[in-house]
Each structure stands twice: as structure tokens, then as C-alpha cells.
Design an enzyme around this catalytic site. Structure first.
Site: not given
Ligand code: C5P
Length: 236
Positions: A32, A64, A61, A123, A59, A214
Site C-alpha cells: 500500500k 472532491d 482517498k 478511525t 491509498d 510497522r
């Protein structure tokens, strides 16, 4: 079954991203790249990562007006992403425009049709944050509502937290794809993720793809970490 693991390459460095892709060849389902990488390196950096052969979740996002989002979809189609995403809160017309543009542009570029996915409620936002922007629904209910809207727009699925998997699966059915970040193997540090699940429990609840950063990228041996996770979920 191909690996459900998508590795989040949260870096501004193309050489670092490419080196990780090479070390993880055959061990994960894809990678990603998000706003951090794209704004630093642009399409050229994305192409360098794609040349490693790792399937790409781009990714970015998009959020608009429909015409602009459609244009953005057409602009990224030649990069041949496997997955692209938009914010569901951009509305039904915007999501439909994204879907149509992705289809047309993939056709025109001779590329496979990417999965078009919606982000529901970030989130990082809790109920109080939503109320502050005039959104009275609790976050969990709003996430289900936006997932249903994404389904109405004929998008392929949503990004959701581990805690939302069951409710969205119930509302949107088995074929709707659920991409789930906030994953921590039992042996790794939580970092700044507060509400997380283990890879096995997210898959058991019904996740289709796991976004893991990570625990793999910051491990002393990323390939070994990816192998351990694959073992943990029974895919090795
Ligand atoms: O390193 P870590 O596993 O926490 O990385 C998770 C990735 O998923 C990051 O790229 C992060 O931005 C993304 N993400 C998330 N939580 C969300 C949505 C996306 O952690 N709700």
C-alpha cells in the site's frame, strides 16, 4: 489462496520502498502506498515500486466533486493499481463517477479493472469529533451507513477497523470486500494503534485483506516478520 497481507509502505523514500518490496517478494499479497509516498515521489515513484511486481493498493482517498474525482481516477489508471479508494462521505454521485471513470480508464489503458474501495469514517474520529462537524450519528452506525452507500454506488468494498468487520459484513454481504488496518500480530508492539486485532481474529471475523505496516516494515527482518504472520494465519 493468495496472501491477504497488504504491507503499508509509509515512507517518503523510493529506494526504501523498492528494497522492502524486493525483500517481501512472494511473502505478501501486495503493498500500500499512500499520501505520504505519493506526495513525495509522484507517479514516477509509484512506477518504481510497481516494477518490483508487487500488486499495488494506491491509498489516495480521493474526496472532491464527482468530475474532479473522475479525472483523478483517469490520471492514476495507467499506474495499473489493483486497488484504489475514495472517501464515501464524498457522496453517492462522486462514488459512482469514480467507479465509471476507473472502468473506462482501465479499459483505455489496457489495464485490469482495479477494485474501487471507500473509506467510511476515519478511525481517528470519535463520536465527539463527528458531532463537532455536525454529524450526529455515532461513528459505528455512520460507518455502516457509508458502507451501504458505497455498495449502492457499486464500489467493491470499504476500508474498516477490525471492530467494524462484523457489522459491515452483516449489512453488506459476503461479496463486499473488507480491507482492514489496525492489525497487530500477537508478538508485535501496538505502537499508536489503540483498537487493534490480531491477523487471525480479523480474518476469522470476515476481513478479506489486512493492511499491516510497522509490524513488518519496522521489524529487524521484515521478510521473517511477514513469514511469521503468514504462519500465524495458516498461509505458510
Ligand atoms: O504501521 P501500521 O500497521 O499501524 O500501519 C497501518 C496503515 O494503515 C497505515 O498506512 C495507516 O495510515 C493505515 N490506516 C490505519 N487506520 C485506519 C486507516 C488507515 O492505520 N483507520
Amino acid at each position: 489462496m493468495p496472501s491477504p497481507i497488504l504491507v503499508a509502505l509509509d515512507t517518503t523514500s523510493t529506494p526504501e520502498a523498492v528494497a522492502l518490496c524486493e525483500r517481501l517478494a512472494g511473502l505478501v499479497g501486495g503493498v500500500k502506498l499512500g499520501l505520504e509516498f505519493f506526495n513525495a515521489n509522484g507517479p514516477e515513484g509509484v512506477r518504481a515500486v510497481c516494477e518490483t511486481g508487487q500488486p499495488l493498493f494506491l491509498d489516495l482517498k480521493f474526496h472532491d466533486i464527482p468530475n474532479t474525482v473522475a479525472g483523478a481516477m483517469r490520471a492514476v489508471a495507467p499506474l495499473r493499481p489493483a486497488i484504489v479508494n475514495v472517501h464515501a462521505s464524498g457522496g453517492l454521485a462522486m462514488m459512482k463517477a469514480a467507479r465509471e471513470a476507473a472502468e473506462e480508464a482501465a479499459d483505455a489503458a489496457g489495464a485490469p479493472m482495479p477494485m474501487v474501495i471507500a473509506v467510511t469514517v476515519l478511525t481517528s474520529l470519535d463520536d465527539a469529533d463527528l458531532a463537532a462537524v455536525g454529524q450526529r450519528n455515532p461513528a459505528a452506525a455512520q460507518a455502516v451507513r457509508l458502507a451501504e452507500l458505497a455498495q449502492e454506488a457499486k464500489l467493491d468494498g470499504v476500508v474498516c477497523s477490525p471492530k467494524e468487520i462484523l457489522a459491515i459484513r452483516k449489512a453488506c454481504g459476503q461479496a463486499f470486500k473488507l480491507i482492514v488496518p489496525g492489525i497487530r500480530p500477537l508478538w508485535s508492539a501496538a505502537g499508536d494503534q489503540k483498537r487493534f486485532s490480531s491477523p487471525a481474529s480479523a480474518l476469522e471475523d470476515g476481513a478479506d485483506y489486512l493492511v499491516i505496516g510497522r509490524p513488518i516494515t519496522a521489524a529487524p527482518d521484515p521478510a521473517e516478520a511477514a513469514r511469521r504472520i503468514a504462519e500465524e494465519i495458516g498461509g505458510a
